[in-house]
Design a protein around this motif. Sequence first.
Motif, PDB file in Angstrom:
ATOM      1  N   THR A 157       0.833  -1.201   0.000  1.00  0.00           N
ATOM      2  CA  THR A 157       0.000   0.000   0.000  1.00  0.00           C
ATOM      3  C   THR A 157       0.864   1.246   0.000  1.00  0.00           C
ATOM      4  OG1 THR A 157      -1.831  -1.083   1.135  1.00  0.00           O
ATOM      5  CG2 THR A 157      -1.672   1.301   1.360  1.00  0.00           C
ATOM      6  N   LEU A 158       0.515   2.208  -0.870  1.00  0.00           N
ATOM      7  CA  LEU A 158       1.272   3.461  -0.919  1.00  0.00           C
ATOM      8  C   LEU A 158       0.987   4.306   0.323  1.00  0.00           C
ATOM      9  CD1 LEU A 158       1.006   4.649  -4.650  1.00  0.00           C
ATOM     10  CD2 LEU A 158       2.976   3.634  -3.483  1.00  0.00           C
ATOM     11  N   LEU A 159       2.050   4.815   0.923  1.00  0.00           N
ATOM     12  CA  LEU A 159       1.954   5.705   2.078  1.00  0.00           C
ATOM     13  C   LEU A 159       2.522   7.070   1.704  1.00  0.00           C
ATOM     14  CD1 LEU A 159       3.308   3.249   4.802  1.00  0.00           C
ATOM     15  CD2 LEU A 159       0.915   3.700   4.240  1.00  0.00           C
ATOM     16  N   GLU A 160       2.002   8.088   2.322  1.00  0.00           N
ATOM     17  CA  GLU A 160       2.460   9.445   2.012  1.00  0.00           C
ATOM     18  C   GLU A 160       3.840   9.698   2.597  1.00  0.00           C
ATOM     19  OE1 GLU A 160       0.140  13.527   1.638  1.00  0.00           O
ATOM     20  OE2 GLU A 160       0.532  13.044   3.750  1.00  0.00           O
ATOM     21  N   VAL A 200      -5.021  -6.859  -6.566  1.00  0.00           N
ATOM     22  CA  VAL A 200      -4.491  -5.625  -6.002  1.00  0.00           C
ATOM     23  C   VAL A 200      -4.125  -4.674  -7.136  1.00  0.00           C
ATOM     24  CG1 VAL A 200      -2.593  -4.641  -4.661  1.00  0.00           C
ATOM     25  CG2 VAL A 200      -3.617  -6.787  -3.945  1.00  0.00           C
ATOM     26  N   CYS A 201      -4.329  -3.400  -6.913  1.00  0.00           N
ATOM     27  CA  CYS A 201      -3.906  -2.388  -7.874  1.00  0.00           C
ATOM     28  C   CYS A 201      -2.386  -2.383  -7.959  1.00  0.00           C
ATOM     29  CB  CYS A 201      -4.428  -1.021  -7.459  1.00  0.00           C
ATOM     30  SG  CYS A 201      -3.899   0.320  -8.550  1.00  0.00           S
ATOM     31  N   GLY A 230      -0.986  -0.442  -4.784  1.00  0.00           N
ATOM     32  CA  GLY A 230      -0.865  -1.450  -3.737  1.00  0.00           C
ATOM     33  C   GLY A 230      -2.116  -1.610  -2.903  1.00  0.00           C
ATOM     34  N   PHE A 231      -3.204  -0.873  -3.234  1.00  0.00           N
ATOM     35  CA  PHE A 231      -4.473  -0.992  -2.523  1.00  0.00           C
ATOM     36  C   PHE A 231      -5.325  -2.077  -3.167  1.00  0.00           C
ATOM     37  CE2 PHE A 231      -3.270   3.194  -1.053  1.00  0.00           C
ATOM     38  CZ  PHE A 231      -3.882   3.324   0.187  1.00  0.00           C
ATOM     39  N   ARG A 232      -6.374  -2.464  -2.458  1.00  0.00           N
ATOM     40  CA  ARG A 232      -7.384  -3.320  -3.053  1.00  0.00           C
ATOM     41  C   ARG A 232      -7.993  -2.584  -4.246  1.00  0.00           C
ATOM     42  NH1 ARG A 232     -12.718  -3.882  -1.728  1.00  0.00           N
ATOM     43  NH2 ARG A 232     -12.451  -2.533   0.098  1.00  0.00           N
ATOM     44  N   ILE A 233      -8.269  -3.295  -5.308  1.00  0.00           N
ATOM     45  CA  ILE A 233      -8.656  -2.631  -6.556  1.00  0.00           C
ATOM     46  C   ILE A 233      -9.987  -1.903  -6.421  1.00  0.00           C
ATOM     47  CG2 ILE A 233      -7.386  -4.260  -8.012  1.00  0.00           C
ATOM     48  CD1 ILE A 233     -10.140  -5.575  -8.638  1.00  0.00           C
ATOM     49  N   ASN A 234     -10.126  -0.812  -7.201  1.00  0.00           N
ATOM     50  CA  ASN A 234     -11.435  -0.212  -7.427  1.00  0.00           C
ATOM     51  C   ASN A 234     -11.788  -0.393  -8.897  1.00  0.00           C
ATOM     52  OD1 ASN A 234     -10.248   1.785  -9.016  1.00  0.00           O
ATOM     53  ND2 ASN A 234     -10.299   3.338  -7.395  1.00  0.00           N
ATOM     54  N   GLU A 235     -12.914   0.127  -9.316  1.00  0.00           N
ATOM     55  CA  GLU A 235     -13.375  -0.116 -10.689  1.00  0.00           C
ATOM     56  C   GLU A 235     -12.519   0.586 -11.737  1.00  0.00           C
ATOM     57  OE1 GLU A 235     -15.534   3.421  -8.981  1.00  0.00           O
ATOM     58  OE2 GLU A 235     -14.968   1.403  -8.335  1.00  0.00           O
ATOM     59  N   ASN A 236     -11.645   1.512 -11.311  1.00  0.00           N
ATOM     60  CA  ASN A 236     -10.862   2.280 -12.272  1.00  0.00           C
ATOM     61  C   ASN A 236      -9.418   1.807 -12.413  1.00  0.00           C
ATOM     62  OD1 ASN A 236     -12.973   4.128 -12.906  1.00  0.00           O
ATOM     63  ND2 ASN A 236     -12.580   5.184 -10.948  1.00  0.00           N
ATOM     64  N   CYS A 237      -8.975   0.911 -11.563  1.00  0.00           N
ATOM     65  CA  CYS A 237      -7.563   0.497 -11.594  1.00  0.00           C
ATOM     66  C   CYS A 237      -7.248  -0.201 -12.926  1.00  0.00           C
ATOM     67  CB  CYS A 237      -7.262  -0.442 -10.441  1.00  0.00           C
ATOM     68  SG  CYS A 237      -7.328   0.363  -8.824  1.00  0.00           S
ATOM     69  N   PRO A 238      -6.278   0.322 -13.673  1.00  0.00           N
ATOM     70  CA  PRO A 238      -6.002  -0.236 -15.003  1.00  0.00           C
ATOM     71  C   PRO A 238      -5.159  -1.513 -14.974  1.00  0.00           C
ATOM     72  CG  PRO A 238      -4.551   1.610 -14.581  1.00  0.00           C
ATOM     73  CD  PRO A 238      -5.466   1.513 -13.396  1.00  0.00           C
ATOM     74  N   ASP A 239      -4.264  -1.611 -14.030  1.00  0.00           N
ATOM     75  CA  ASP A 239      -3.359  -2.759 -13.953  1.00  0.00           C
ATOM     76  C   ASP A 239      -3.610  -3.515 -12.661  1.00  0.00           C
ATOM     77  OD1 ASP A 239      -2.036  -2.067 -16.364  1.00  0.00           O
ATOM     78  OD2 ASP A 239      -0.879  -0.556 -15.262  1.00  0.00           O
ATOM     79  N   ARG A 293      -8.907  -0.623   2.623  1.00  0.00           N
ATOM     80  CA  ARG A 293      -9.422   0.449   1.763  1.00  0.00           C
ATOM     81  C   ARG A 293      -9.139   0.141   0.284  1.00  0.00           C
ATOM     82  NH1 ARG A 293      -7.084   6.606   2.096  1.00  0.00           N
ATOM     83  NH2 ARG A 293      -8.579   7.610   0.676  1.00  0.00           N
ATOM     84  N   SER A 294     -10.071   0.463  -0.575  1.00  0.00           N
ATOM     85  CA  SER A 294      -9.836   0.301  -2.012  1.00  0.00           C
ATOM     86  C   SER A 294      -9.004   1.478  -2.523  1.00  0.00           C
ATOM     87  CB  SER A 294     -11.154   0.209  -2.770  1.00  0.00           C
ATOM     88  OG  SER A 294     -11.896   1.405  -2.598  1.00  0.00           O
ATOM     89  N   CYS A 295      -8.487   1.338  -3.724  1.00  0.00           N
ATOM     90  CA  CYS A 295      -7.546   2.318  -4.283  1.00  0.00           C
ATOM     91  C   CYS A 295      -8.154   3.725  -4.313  1.00  0.00           C
ATOM     92  CB  CYS A 295      -7.146   1.898  -5.686  1.00  0.00           C
ATOM     93  SG  CYS A 295      -6.050   3.075  -6.497  1.00  0.00           S
ATOM     94  N   PRO A 296      -7.548   4.708  -3.651  1.00  0.00           N
ATOM     95  CA  PRO A 296      -8.076   6.075  -3.652  1.00  0.00           C
ATOM     96  C   PRO A 296      -7.455   6.959  -4.742  1.00  0.00           C
ATOM     97  CG  PRO A 296      -6.344   5.890  -2.013  1.00  0.00           C
ATOM     98  CD  PRO A 296      -6.420   4.546  -2.719  1.00  0.00           C
ATOM     99  N   PHE A 297      -6.547   6.414  -5.517  1.00  0.00           N
ATOM    100  CA  PHE A 297      -5.786   7.255  -6.452  1.00  0.00           C
ATOM    101  C   PHE A 297      -6.332   7.229  -7.885  1.00  0.00           C
ATOM    102  CE2 PHE A 297      -2.660   6.255  -3.114  1.00  0.00           C
ATOM    103  CZ  PHE A 297      -2.270   7.531  -2.771  1.00  0.00           C
ATOM    104  N   HIS A 298      -6.770   6.094  -8.351  1.00  0.00           N
ATOM    105  CA  HIS A 298      -7.206   6.012  -9.739  1.00  0.00           C
ATOM    106  C   HIS A 298      -8.611   6.577  -9.898  1.00  0.00           C
ATOM    107  CE1 HIS A 298      -3.856   3.028 -10.251  1.00  0.00           C
ATOM    108  NE2 HIS A 298      -3.738   3.760 -11.348  1.00  0.00           N
TER     109      HIS A 298
END
Length: 800
Positions: free
Chosen positions: A372-375, A614-615, A619-628, A642-647
């Motif tokens: 998972t990506l961390l800030e 996984v996205c 590194g998050f659980r996938i959401n509907e927008n994750c391409p890879d 948490r699902s991917c908040p970035f894509h």
Amino acid sequence: MFCNPILVIFIDYIKKKIKENKIKFSFTLIIIVAYWLWLPTTLFNKSYSTVLVDENNQLLCAQIAADGQWRFPLSDSVPVKFKQCILTFEDEYFPYHFGVNPVSIIKSITRNVSAGKVKSGGSTLTMQVARMMRGSNSRTYFQKIIEILLAVRIECSYSKKSILNLYCSNAPFGSNVVGLSAASWRYYGRDPNNLSWAESALLAVLPNAPSLIYPGKNSKILLAKRNRLLAKLFQKKIISKDDYVLALSESIPIKPYSIPQFAPHLMELAIKGNGKGKLIKTSVKLTLQLQAIELLNKQVNLLKANHIYNAGLLIADNKTGQILVYVGNSNDPKNEHQNFVDVIQAPRSTGSILKPFLYAFMLNENKILPKTLLEDVPTQIGNYAPKNFNLTYDGLVPANEAIARSLNIPSVRMLQDYGASKFHYRLKELGFKTFTKSSQHYGLSLILGGGEATLADVASAYSGMARSLLTYNNARDRYTQGNYVPLTFIKKTKEENKIASHSTDLLNAGTVWQTFGAMTELLRPQDYIGWMQFINKNKIAWKTGTSFGFRDAWAVGVNANYCVAVWVGNADGEGRPELTGTSCAAPLLFATFNILPSRTWFPKPTHCLTKIKVCKQSGFRINENCPDIVMQEAVKGYENTRSCPFHKQIFLDETERFRVNSNCYEVNKMKKEVYFVASPIQEFYFKQKSLFYKVLPPYAENCNSEFVIHQIGLIYPKENYKIYVPVDESGQRSKCIFKATHKDPQMSMFWHLDGEYVGTTHKFHQISTLPSPGNHQLVITDEEGETVTCNFFVLDKAGK
């Protein structure tokens, strides 16, 4: 003469009853009872040396008795060679008589009368035990009668084996040496079971004339006595001719050996827990202990040029929880640098050594996945402003990489998410005993060395994690219990090692597996030239730590069999440049693993892990927008993460150069694209490190965002910062450098300080100014009207 208190009370009672005419006087009965009660329960009330032995009964360390004598605790057996020697020399009929040898007594009296003085005493070994017990050196006929009576009484209560053990443990061997064990180590430097015939014979003749052992004196007399005994052994066919000839060629001791002191700090710990005057069998391996001492002292000698003088090293068996090596400090007999301090038990600032535990608890409670990506951006939380060790930032970094690189800011972010109070409680459950203050006292600094721990507790916790993998039962999906318990140096039997006490499951075995996986990705120290060879044959999970001010260097590593923990620094707390875990402690860690047998890695806890989607980028659980999407192992309960908040899905115009929406552009002409969207400050750092990151296109003219994506990110200062402005060489205050970032690289930004215009920046948004001491407000506005505001305080020259 010895008088038993019970006997005195009994005689007084009999006298009283006789006076009262309540019983008839029976002198014979009184004598018999008194004689029986004459012998004390404990024959020797002496202080003993404290003796520490390894798992094979090899001497590790000993401490002199309170009366200044080297007197080892009572042994349970007598070596065969010494037994033959002492019986041949002192008491050939010992196995057959009842404590007294009448023939010897008669011969002794005849010889003494003929000589007109005491020439011999005719004492048996049992009579000598009686004399030593009473502490009497008088050689009168009266004392001899007392010894005879006591000897017969001793024979009534003790076996021949016990009497011989008593003699061998309490006989004088010259100077301040008492007992066979102490004499063997003092004069020959080894265990009495390993003595030769010549050495056993010499020690057998010593109690008869202990003054002969003084170095440089009476050596010819002592040699002659030994050789006469050897000749007698040969004549009685106890030893062969070859043994006899070889024994005669051996020399006698010239000077005494020093008693081994291979684990002095463990000795103090043993005395603290078990008391003085005992023989304590430890789980330590002597050969490994000596190798570890050599490695540790070698490393400290290299560091002395930088005025670093102390180090501690502990090796534990993960399966049993027993300590195999305990080196409490570097060797310095003069104690010039507090080398007598046991640094293994000394609380020291933890630096980064606790980070893997936080990562493990985050995984265990499904707050993150391994990558998972961390800030990772400049951060201030209240008055706390942590920084990474190398003072750089990645913007966003995978959690496992943050552990492998020991990044501070992502760790603080994790602790903020997990909760300092909760983590504080968990550390106590892991066995850390030094976090005695409230969690509010430590705050978020707890993860970066804001608290203190001992090397012993650190090793116990990591070894407990390893044990949870070793004892996990895949078939039953549970733990064998009792993983998180303190390490022990007391030798346990195989049956005792099987006994498990109740323990809650602090960490899922799958969590530990993934945590150790992250810890194997650390880069080895470049100045340890042997690590490339090492890594090919040994896989270990390891972590280093460096405390604030370069005062403490930590390194800990585990594999399927061993946990090795190292601390390096100065016992007085003095910090030194370049005193880091990687440069000072890790080389000793790897050198130590190199002397340990190569072992396989941990068994994989397959029942605790499951494959999930996984996205790939976040590194998050996938959401509907994750391409890879990639398949990755996770612990059970991953669906709660948490699902991917970035894509996010972005709408572009036909040229794909501008963002649009339905308010400004025809829907049927829009093109949908998925973008990885980070905050402005995350993007500023992340795009410098990431190959896949694409900057969002700007909005087309007259188009506004349907959802808020902040464009401006303020890097420095942060809200409520307290800023100290340094003074340069001329005595003038330096200017402050304020820094920001914008998602649109073509956008201009306008800077205002306390309502006054300061300047405009393009592309590189950085401006210098000299604010006066006190409160200030910084306002930054871009061309489209987005504004950020920051309040800060400038300290005066006095820091107020």
